[in-house]
Design an enzyme around this catalytic site. Sequence first.
Site, PDB file in Angstrom:
ATOM      1  CG  ASN A   9       6.628  -7.685   8.304  1.00  0.00           C
ATOM      2  OD1 ASN A   9       6.474  -8.664   9.028  1.00  0.00           O
ATOM      3  ND2 ASN A   9       5.627  -6.905   7.911  1.00  0.00           N
ATOM      4  CE  LYS A  11       4.152  -8.178   4.565  1.00  0.00           C
ATOM      5  NZ  LYS A  11       3.284  -7.426   3.707  1.00  0.00           N
ATOM      6  CG  HIS A  94       2.388  -3.951   8.759  1.00  0.00           C
ATOM      7  ND1 HIS A  94       1.469  -4.261   7.783  1.00  0.00           N
ATOM      8  CD2 HIS A  94       3.607  -3.990   8.173  1.00  0.00           C
ATOM      9  CE1 HIS A  94       2.130  -4.491   6.647  1.00  0.00           C
ATOM     10  NE2 HIS A  94       3.418  -4.335   6.860  1.00  0.00           N
ATOM     11  CD  GLU A  96       0.253  -6.941   5.469  1.00  0.00           C
ATOM     12  OE1 GLU A  96       0.816  -7.676   6.302  1.00  0.00           O
ATOM     13  OE2 GLU A  96       0.705  -6.738   4.324  1.00  0.00           O
ATOM     14  CD  GLU A 166       5.708  -0.787   5.633  1.00  0.00           C
ATOM     15  OE1 GLU A 166       6.623  -1.403   5.083  1.00  0.00           O
ATOM     16  OE2 GLU A 166       4.800  -1.338   6.270  1.00  0.00           O
ATOM     17  N   GLY A 172       3.137  -5.070  -1.084  1.00  0.00           N
ATOM     18  CA  GLY A 172       2.850  -6.366  -1.689  1.00  0.00           C
ATOM     19  C   GLY A 172       2.226  -6.267  -3.075  1.00  0.00           C
ATOM     20  CB  SER A 212       6.808  -3.075  -3.916  1.00  0.00           C
ATOM     21  OG  SER A 212       5.500  -3.602  -3.765  1.00  0.00           O
TER      22      SER A 212
END
Length: 252
Positions: A9, A11, A94, A96, A166, A172, A212
Amino acid sequence: MRKPLIVGNWKMNNTLQESLSLIEGLISNRLSVDRDFVVCPPYTVLSLAGKLLKETKIQLGAQNMHFEEKGAYTGEVSALMLKELDVSYVIIGHSERRKFFGETDLQISKKIFTALNNELLPIMCVGESLAQREGDYHHRIIKKQLVEGLKLVDSSRASDVTVAYEPVWAIGTGKTATSEQANDMLGFIRTILINLYGESMAENIRILYGGSVNSSNVDELMIQPEIDGVLVGGASLKSDEFLKIMTYSDRG
Ligand code: PEP
């Protein structure tokens, strides 16, 4: 037998030029036919990536889509538009998108429904925050996200969905869930899928871990019995690092 799936991904990263060199680095290598590989660039790169990836082992994914088929939704992109660019997979929900764009389980369920209706394979993301894990109600949160997000998917379509666990605290941050934590949660997710769709159908649904993941921890994650693949953010932005992940355990 579920085929391992490795997804990158990107992003909101990579211009056309940067994408070109990244993809060229990935496709110049021989990849296992026993695994599926997907890269999810930003929308602006999908057309170029679709052309570069044609006839390769790497499939194309998008990072989001709208749940309506078309209409007055300024700035949005539909499932049909993605199909036209040879997109096969689409990441839905996701963390985010949930955090920065207020995406809800209801919207996620509609997106998954529309993706399947347009022959796109949804990668549905679920994950708990650090506070939810520390408060020891992470299982309840994951169950709610799954049950609500999948409510428009009947058992005839369920095996076209991939679930990606996730944990938000691992995305991240450089903090990976331990392989045992990841394996336990994926086992829990499998039991929910069995309750929703029955054992034989749920056995076909791939469940990924994301958070990660890098070339140093992928082998340990991928030997866990419940982990069918990985969803990779930061470490998918460099071709040599992502290639090491794609070729996990093959490296001498
Ligand atoms: C992600 O974006 O889905 C992700 C897991 O990111 P990272 O690998 O950078 O934690």
